[in-house]
Design a protein around this motif. Structure first.
Motif, short mmCIF file in Angstrom:
data_model
loop_
_atom_site.label_atom_id
_atom_site.label_comp_id
_atom_site.label_asym_id
_atom_site.label_seq_id
_atom_site.Cartn_x
_atom_site.Cartn_y
_atom_site.Cartn_z
N PHE A 92 0.97 -1.09 0.05
CA PHE A 92 -0.02 0.15 0.20
C PHE A 92 0.97 1.22 -0.07
N HIS A 93 0.72 2.11 -0.93
CA HIS A 93 1.81 3.17 -1.19
C HIS A 93 1.18 4.48 -1.55
N TRP A 94 1.71 5.59 -1.37
CA TRP A 94 1.40 6.86 -1.74
C TRP A 94 2.68 7.68 -1.78
N MET A 95 2.50 8.84 -2.85
CA MET A 95 3.53 9.51 -3.26
C MET A 95 3.08 10.86 -2.85
N ASP A 96 4.42 11.63 -2.49
CA ASP A 96 3.96 13.18 -1.97
C ASP A 96 5.41 13.85 -2.16
N ASN A 97 5.42 15.02 -1.67
CA ASN A 97 6.62 15.88 -1.66
C ASN A 97 7.39 15.85 -2.95
N PHE A 98 6.50 16.10 -4.01
CA PHE A 98 7.05 16.08 -5.28
C PHE A 98 7.71 17.63 -5.50
N THR A 99 8.80 17.65 -6.14
CA THR A 99 9.59 18.98 -6.30
C THR A 99 8.63 19.50 -7.67
N LYS A 100 8.53 20.63 -7.87
CA LYS A 100 7.72 21.44 -8.96
C LYS A 100 8.54 20.61 -10.36
N ASP A 101 9.75 20.40 -10.38
CA ASP A 101 10.13 19.90 -11.77
C ASP A 101 10.23 18.08 -11.94
N CYS A 102 9.74 17.47 -10.71
CA CYS A 102 9.49 16.03 -10.81
C CYS A 102 8.95 15.59 -11.94
N ILE A 103 9.52 14.36 -12.44
CA ILE A 103 8.73 13.66 -13.48
C ILE A 103 9.09 12.26 -12.93
N LEU A 104 7.95 11.53 -12.41
CA LEU A 104 7.97 10.24 -11.84
C LEU A 104 7.24 9.19 -12.98
N MET A 105 8.27 8.49 -13.40
CA MET A 105 8.04 7.40 -14.43
C MET A 105 7.73 5.95 -13.95
N VAL A 106 6.62 5.24 -14.24
CA VAL A 106 6.30 4.13 -13.66
C VAL A 106 6.34 2.88 -14.59
N PHE A 107 6.94 1.98 -14.67
CA PHE A 107 6.85 0.69 -15.37
C PHE A 107 5.96 -0.12 -14.89
N ALA A 108 4.74 -0.75 -15.24
CA ALA A 108 4.09 -1.76 -14.49
C ALA A 108 3.84 -3.16 -15.31
N SER A 109 3.74 -4.24 -14.50
CA SER A 109 3.86 -5.56 -14.98
C SER A 109 2.66 -5.95 -15.75
N GLU A 110 1.52 -5.21 -15.64
CA GLU A 110 0.10 -5.41 -15.81
C GLU A 110 -0.47 -4.32 -16.71
N TYR A 111 -1.45 -4.79 -17.54
CA TYR A 111 -2.30 -3.68 -18.21
C TYR A 111 -3.37 -2.95 -17.17
N TYR A 112 -3.59 -1.71 -17.30
CA TYR A 112 -4.49 -1.26 -16.42
C TYR A 112 -5.86 -2.08 -16.26
N ASP A 113 -6.23 -2.40 -15.22
CA ASP A 113 -7.16 -2.77 -14.89
C ASP A 113 -7.93 -2.32 -13.46
N LYS A 114 -9.07 -1.70 -13.49
CA LYS A 114 -9.56 -0.98 -12.33
C LYS A 114 -9.73 -2.12 -11.07
N ASP A 115 -10.11 -3.24 -11.53
CA ASP A 115 -10.35 -4.45 -10.72
C ASP A 115 -9.03 -4.77 -9.74
N ASP A 116 -7.90 -4.36 -10.35
CA ASP A 116 -6.63 -4.76 -9.88
C ASP A 116 -6.32 -3.85 -8.40
N TYR A 117 -6.98 -2.66 -8.38
CA TYR A 117 -6.64 -2.04 -7.31
C TYR A 117 -7.51 -2.10 -6.16
N ILE A 118 -6.72 -2.01 -4.72
CA ILE A 118 -7.31 -2.02 -3.70
C ILE A 118 -7.04 -0.81 -2.82
#
Length: 125
Positions: A92-118
């Motif tokens: 269970f995670h969350w992101m914060d304290n982004f600097t104004k110039d932050c670009i956060l890239m994320v690679f994911a193992s699965e295609y988007y599926d709304k039912d995968d989220y808890i």
């Protein structure tokens, strides 16, 4: 449980080249990036199946992670493009304290599926 991995980086007088090859514990099925974030927190969820690898390409941000009941809350800072955070489905995670110039890239193992989220967090100790 979330963990850092160092990405291979080649540096010379021309600059830096960082490689993401044969190091992620999954095949990449989706890539997304987050930028232009204000003071808000992003995330606040975990997954049933999806493993993620997060890299701050520019700037920095913090990722708070809770890997399960009875485990402590962990804090990770992504602040250079050669540092990658692996986030397991149960994290269970969350992101914060982004600097104004932050670009956060994320690679994911699965295609988007709304039912995968808890969205229900674990009880913290």
């Amino acid at each position: 449980m979330a963990k850092y991995i160092d990405l291979q980086t080649f540096t010379d007088a021309r600059g830096n080249l960082t490689v993401v090859e044969k190091i992620l514990p999954f095949d990449i099925k989706r890539v997304f990036y987050i930028y232009g974030v204000d003071e808000t927190e992003r995330g606040h969820h975990r997954h049933k199946k999806t493993v993620q690898a997060a890299i701050a390409l520019n700037g920095s941000c913090r990722i708070m992670n809770h890997a399960g009941e009875g485990l402590p809350l962990e804090e990770f800072t992504l602040d250079k493009p050669s540092k990658c955070l692996i986030i397991d489905p149960e994290d269970f995670h969350w992101m914060d304290n982004f600097t104004k110039d932050c670009i956060l890239m994320v690679f994911a193992s699965e295609y988007y599926d709304k039912d995968d989220y808890i969205f229900e967090p674990y009880k913290q100790i």
